[in-house]
Design a protein around this motif. Structure first.
Motif, PDB file in Angstrom:
ATOM      1  N   ARG A 105      -5.928   0.459   9.919  1.00  0.00           N
ATOM      2  CA  ARG A 105      -4.789   1.363  10.013  1.00  0.00           C
ATOM      3  C   ARG A 105      -4.576   2.181   8.737  1.00  0.00           C
ATOM      4  O   ARG A 105      -4.081   3.307   8.802  1.00  0.00           O
ATOM      5  CB  ARG A 105      -3.507   0.563  10.291  1.00  0.00           C
ATOM      6  CG  ARG A 105      -3.564  -0.283  11.530  1.00  0.00           C
ATOM      7  CD  ARG A 105      -3.421   0.519  12.787  1.00  0.00           C
ATOM      8  NE  ARG A 105      -2.048   0.966  12.991  1.00  0.00           N
ATOM      9  CZ  ARG A 105      -1.639   1.626  14.053  1.00  0.00           C
ATOM     10  NH1 ARG A 105      -2.509   1.922  15.001  1.00  0.00           N
ATOM     11  NH2 ARG A 105      -0.386   2.001  14.177  1.00  0.00           N
ATOM     12  N   LEU A 106      -4.936   1.636   7.594  1.00  0.00           N
ATOM     13  CA  LEU A 106      -4.575   2.289   6.344  1.00  0.00           C
ATOM     14  C   LEU A 106      -5.741   2.862   5.577  1.00  0.00           C
ATOM     15  O   LEU A 106      -5.555   3.395   4.488  1.00  0.00           O
ATOM     16  CB  LEU A 106      -3.819   1.303   5.436  1.00  0.00           C
ATOM     17  CG  LEU A 106      -2.337   1.151   5.780  1.00  0.00           C
ATOM     18  CD1 LEU A 106      -2.136   0.098   6.846  1.00  0.00           C
ATOM     19  CD2 LEU A 106      -1.523   0.807   4.566  1.00  0.00           C
ATOM     20  N   GLY A 107      -6.944   2.795   6.122  1.00  0.00           N
ATOM     21  CA  GLY A 107      -8.094   3.301   5.378  1.00  0.00           C
ATOM     22  C   GLY A 107      -7.964   4.757   4.982  1.00  0.00           C
ATOM     23  O   GLY A 107      -8.355   5.170   3.894  1.00  0.00           O
ATOM     24  N   GLY A 108      -7.402   5.593   5.860  1.00  0.00           N
ATOM     25  CA  GLY A 108      -7.296   7.015   5.580  1.00  0.00           C
ATOM     26  C   GLY A 108      -6.299   7.375   4.504  1.00  0.00           C
ATOM     27  O   GLY A 108      -6.340   8.490   3.965  1.00  0.00           O
ATOM     28  N   LEU A 109      -5.404   6.449   4.152  1.00  0.00           N
ATOM     29  CA  LEU A 109      -4.399   6.764   3.135  1.00  0.00           C
ATOM     30  C   LEU A 109      -5.020   7.030   1.766  1.00  0.00           C
ATOM     31  O   LEU A 109      -4.411   7.698   0.926  1.00  0.00           O
ATOM     32  CB  LEU A 109      -3.390   5.616   3.007  1.00  0.00           C
ATOM     33  CG  LEU A 109      -2.402   5.421   4.159  1.00  0.00           C
ATOM     34  CD1 LEU A 109      -1.344   4.424   3.772  1.00  0.00           C
ATOM     35  CD2 LEU A 109      -1.756   6.730   4.562  1.00  0.00           C
ATOM     36  N   ARG A 110      -6.214   6.512   1.537  1.00  0.00           N
ATOM     37  CA  ARG A 110      -6.844   6.713   0.234  1.00  0.00           C
ATOM     38  C   ARG A 110      -7.061   8.197  -0.063  1.00  0.00           C
ATOM     39  O   ARG A 110      -7.141   8.596  -1.213  1.00  0.00           O
ATOM     40  CB  ARG A 110      -8.195   5.986   0.180  1.00  0.00           C
ATOM     41  CG  ARG A 110      -8.092   4.483   0.264  1.00  0.00           C
ATOM     42  CD  ARG A 110      -9.476   3.869   0.255  1.00  0.00           C
ATOM     43  NE  ARG A 110     -10.163   4.143  -0.990  1.00  0.00           N
ATOM     44  CZ  ARG A 110     -10.098   3.372  -2.075  1.00  0.00           C
ATOM     45  NH1 ARG A 110      -9.365   2.267  -2.045  1.00  0.00           N
ATOM     46  NH2 ARG A 110     -10.751   3.679  -3.159  1.00  0.00           N
ATOM     47  N   GLN A 111      -7.175   9.025   0.975  1.00  0.00           N
ATOM     48  CA  GLN A 111      -7.471  10.439   0.776  1.00  0.00           C
ATOM     49  C   GLN A 111      -6.223  11.296   0.580  1.00  0.00           C
ATOM     50  O   GLN A 111      -6.324  12.438   0.137  1.00  0.00           O
ATOM     51  CB  GLN A 111      -8.235  10.977   1.988  1.00  0.00           C
ATOM     52  CG  GLN A 111      -9.479  10.196   2.336  1.00  0.00           C
ATOM     53  CD  GLN A 111     -10.057  10.643   3.659  1.00  0.00           C
ATOM     54  OE1 GLN A 111      -9.909  11.787   4.081  1.00  0.00           O
ATOM     55  NE2 GLN A 111     -10.729   9.736   4.355  1.00  0.00           N
ATOM     56  N   LEU A 112      -5.043  10.756   0.917  1.00  0.00           N
ATOM     57  CA  LEU A 112      -3.860  11.600   0.966  1.00  0.00           C
ATOM     58  C   LEU A 112      -3.419  12.106  -0.402  1.00  0.00           C
ATOM     59  O   LEU A 112      -2.969  13.245  -0.530  1.00  0.00           O
ATOM     60  CB  LEU A 112      -2.709  10.854   1.636  1.00  0.00           C
ATOM     61  CG  LEU A 112      -2.715  10.857   3.159  1.00  0.00           C
ATOM     62  CD1 LEU A 112      -1.491  10.125   3.694  1.00  0.00           C
ATOM     63  CD2 LEU A 112      -2.754  12.277   3.698  1.00  0.00           C
ATOM     64  N   ALA A 113      -3.509  11.278  -1.446  1.00  0.00           N
ATOM     65  CA  ALA A 113      -3.065  11.716  -2.765  1.00  0.00           C
ATOM     66  C   ALA A 113      -3.931  12.879  -3.259  1.00  0.00           C
ATOM     67  O   ALA A 113      -3.416  13.859  -3.805  1.00  0.00           O
ATOM     68  CB  ALA A 113      -3.107  10.548  -3.755  1.00  0.00           C
ATOM     69  N   ALA A 129       0.824  -1.200   0.000  1.00  0.00           N
ATOM     70  CA  ALA A 129       0.000   0.000   0.000  1.00  0.00           C
ATOM     71  C   ALA A 129       0.863   1.257   0.000  1.00  0.00           C
ATOM     72  O   ALA A 129       0.559   2.230  -0.693  1.00  0.00           O
ATOM     73  CB  ALA A 129      -0.937  -0.007   1.205  1.00  0.00           C
ATOM     74  N   CYS A 130       1.948   1.262   0.765  1.00  0.00           N
ATOM     75  CA  CYS A 130       2.821   2.439   0.821  1.00  0.00           C
ATOM     76  C   CYS A 130       3.547   2.646  -0.498  1.00  0.00           C
ATOM     77  O   CYS A 130       3.753   3.791  -0.924  1.00  0.00           O
ATOM     78  CB  CYS A 130       3.816   2.290   1.965  1.00  0.00           C
ATOM     79  SG  CYS A 130       3.057   2.456   3.609  1.00  0.00           S
ATOM     80  N   ARG A 131       3.927   1.572  -1.166  1.00  0.00           N
ATOM     81  CA  ARG A 131       4.550   1.720  -2.490  1.00  0.00           C
ATOM     82  C   ARG A 131       3.540   2.257  -3.504  1.00  0.00           C
ATOM     83  O   ARG A 131       3.879   3.115  -4.338  1.00  0.00           O
ATOM     84  CB  ARG A 131       5.106   0.378  -2.957  1.00  0.00           C
ATOM     85  CG  ARG A 131       6.299  -0.121  -2.150  1.00  0.00           C
ATOM     86  CD  ARG A 131       6.867  -1.397  -2.727  1.00  0.00           C
ATOM     87  NE  ARG A 131       8.012  -1.882  -1.960  1.00  0.00           N
ATOM     88  CZ  ARG A 131       7.972  -2.930  -1.135  1.00  0.00           C
ATOM     89  NH1 ARG A 131       6.838  -3.625  -0.998  1.00  0.00           N
ATOM     90  NH2 ARG A 131       9.054  -3.293  -0.462  1.00  0.00           N
ATOM     91  N   ASP A 132       2.312   1.764  -3.431  1.00  0.00           N
ATOM     92  CA  ASP A 132       1.277   2.264  -4.344  1.00  0.00           C
ATOM     93  C   ASP A 132       1.013   3.747  -4.108  1.00  0.00           C
ATOM     94  O   ASP A 132       0.866   4.527  -5.052  1.00  0.00           O
ATOM     95  CB  ASP A 132      -0.025   1.473  -4.163  1.00  0.00           C
ATOM     96  CG  ASP A 132       0.072   0.057  -4.706  1.00  0.00           C
ATOM     97  OD1 ASP A 132       1.064  -0.230  -5.406  1.00  0.00           O
ATOM     98  OD2 ASP A 132      -0.831  -0.743  -4.434  1.00  0.00           O
ATOM     99  N   LEU A 133       0.940   4.146  -2.839  1.00  0.00           N
ATOM    100  CA  LEU A 133       0.688   5.547  -2.527  1.00  0.00           C
ATOM    101  C   LEU A 133       1.859   6.421  -2.976  1.00  0.00           C
ATOM    102  O   LEU A 133       1.661   7.523  -3.490  1.00  0.00           O
ATOM    103  CB  LEU A 133       0.457   5.718  -1.031  1.00  0.00           C
ATOM    104  CG  LEU A 133       0.162   7.145  -0.554  1.00  0.00           C
ATOM    105  CD1 LEU A 133      -1.083   7.699  -1.236  1.00  0.00           C
ATOM    106  CD2 LEU A 133      -0.004   7.182   0.954  1.00  0.00           C
ATOM    107  N   ARG A 134       3.075   5.930  -2.797  1.00  0.00           N
ATOM    108  CA  ARG A 134       4.248   6.670  -3.255  1.00  0.00           C
ATOM    109  C   ARG A 134       4.187   6.901  -4.760  1.00  0.00           C
ATOM    110  O   ARG A 134       4.523   7.993  -5.248  1.00  0.00           O
ATOM    111  CB  ARG A 134       5.512   5.884  -2.883  1.00  0.00           C
ATOM    112  CG  ARG A 134       6.814   6.575  -3.212  1.00  0.00           C
ATOM    113  CD  ARG A 134       7.969   5.695  -2.800  1.00  0.00           C
ATOM    114  NE  ARG A 134       7.923   4.399  -3.480  1.00  0.00           N
ATOM    115  CZ  ARG A 134       8.689   3.363  -3.161  1.00  0.00           C
ATOM    116  NH1 ARG A 134       9.533   3.457  -2.153  1.00  0.00           N
ATOM    117  NH2 ARG A 134       8.588   2.226  -3.830  1.00  0.00           N
TER     118      ARG A 134
END
Length: 434
Positions: free
Chosen positions: A330-338, A285-290
């Motif tokens: 833990r990672l649900g909120g990462l979808r909004q960061l981009a 997930a962190c690589r995808d977000l990066r």
């Protein structure tokens, strides 16, 4: 063999050819049960995570860092807005007595903020930041109100330069907080602070009377507070390392002084929670977000970070069902960061263009006819709208500059109060020339 046992064995495995016919299905069932047990108990070996390491600090870090204590002193001193009716209004719409009262009530907080920002020894990678998670401090929601109220109050008093300084302090605080990688929550605080700073500058610039040289100085300071994509890429590595410490604790291999205290660790190594498998989900997930941060916002077809699971529980037969539930939580909120980062870049770019337009107006006593008139005297290049890949839309007739916004669809600009509060059409007003 004892007689009862021998009798039972004869009944299960009678002599003759029939005994082989019973042994084969029994062996198959036993093998299937062994495979299922192995499937549920076995965890994958640890994956390589060298690409998710933070770069070393640019310079050696001191033994002591007072910045966390100064930030806490500032947050502890911030006072909330007392009148509930004012909380629904942007500070620019408050009456002058309310602005004055709120600024006076926060005199200690403003002194502490000045002490914090004047200290060059910020050191965002210092181990002292790991001792306590200040990103969850209850004072953060009131910081933006305070600095916006200070800027509005100073502008009402005719102290424009001081009002711009208050807005610059808000932008500078946003940049500094964005550099903090110790706790995941800091990035959300930084983005909120940056949005507040952009709104404050847009309001001040719309009616400014400052000369071009003074505006150029503030424009340069604001440009240094740009929400950089590289910082967001580093945040992905920092997030992964934080979750790795939460999962593995002392076994993570990270320095003991950077382990997050007070964070409840999951019961690892148990049935239906596989540590390495769960950590591999976090890494992916962190690589995808990066990658999302490096990709143009308009290329996010179907939404941002679509590969990240969102509220989908694992099926009951999943051997890592509890690990997947922990991962989703833990990672649900990462979808909004981009998307939030793209909006931050759009707001920052719009304010930079507005700075340049107001400098042009201060020198020529007229607004520019096009964005091309601002290059290269006021802008090195026209900022690009991250949601279209094209320059921001400049409408001198209606006096607007706007972005296509998060929906990537232009609606011909929609001015809002406060400025830039419409995520689907961030817009700033050019203002008038007296």
């Amino acid at each position: 063999m004892f007689p009862p046992v021998r009798s039972a064995a004869r009944r299960l495995f009678p002599r003759g050819r029939g005994s082989c016919a019973l042994l084969v299905p029994f062996g198959i069932v036993l093998l299937v049960l062994c495979l299922l047990a192995w499937h549920f108990w076995h965890d994958m070996p640890p994956e390589s995570d060298e690409d998710l390491r933070l770069p070393p600090p640019a310079s050696p870090l001191p033994e002591v860092n007072a910045a966390p204590l100064k930030l806490r002193a500032f947050l502890d001193a911030v006072r909330s807005v007392q009148q509930l009716s004012l909380r629904a209004l942007p500070p620019a719409d408050w009456d002058t007595p309310a602005l004055s009262a709120h600024v006076r009530a926060n005199g200690t907080a403003l002194d502490n903020l000045r002490d914090l920002l004047e200290d060059a020894d910020w050191h965002p990678r210092h181990a002292a930041w790991f001792s306590v998670d200040l990103s969850g401090h209850e004072g953060w929601p009131h910081v933006i109100f305070l600095l916006q109220a200070q800027a509005a109050y100073l502008a009402r008093r005719g102290e424009e330069a001081e009002a711009f300084t208050a807005a610059t302090d808000l932008a500078e605080l946003s940049r500094r907080v964005l550099e903090l990688t110790a706790w995941p929550g800091y990035v959300w605080r930084a983005q909120d602070l940056g949005a507040g700073a952009a709104q404050t500058f847009a309001e001040l610039l719309r009616q400014t009377r400052l000369d071009a040289a003074t505006l150029a100085g503030f424009q340069e300071q604001f440009a240094r507070c740009e929400p950089g994509t590289e910082l967001m890429r580093q945040y992905c590595a920092a997030f992964y390392l934080h979750e790795k410490k939460c999962l593995l604790g002392d076994q993570s291999g990270e320095p003991p002084e950077t382990l997050p205290p007070g964070v409840p660790l999951p019961r690892t190594g148990r049935l239906r929670f596989k540590v390495n498998t769960t950590l591999a989900l976090v890494a992916r997930a962190c690589r995808d977000l990066r990658d999302e941060f490096s990709r143009p916002a308009y290329a996010a077809a179907g939404g941002f970070l679509t590969s990240l699971p969102h509220g989908r529980p694992a099926p009951f037969y999943d051997p890592n069902r509890d690990g997947v539930a922990w991962f989703n939580d833990r990672l649900g909120g990462l979808r909004q960061l981009a998307e939030r980062h793209a909006l931050a870049r759009a707001r920052h770019g719009l304010v930079r263009v507005l700075f340049a337009a107001r400098r042009h107006a201060a020198e020529h006593r007229r607004l520019p006819a096009s964005l091309g008139d601002l290059v290269p005297a006021y802008l090195a290049a026209v900022p690009v709208d991250p949601f279209t890949g094209e320059p921001f839309v400049f409408d001198p007739v209606r006096g607007l500059i706007y972005s296509a916004g998060a929906d990537c669809l232009s609606s011909n600009g929609r001015a809002s109060q406060p400025p830039l509060s419409d995520d689907n059409e961030p817009t700033v007003r050019l203002g008038r020339i007296d």
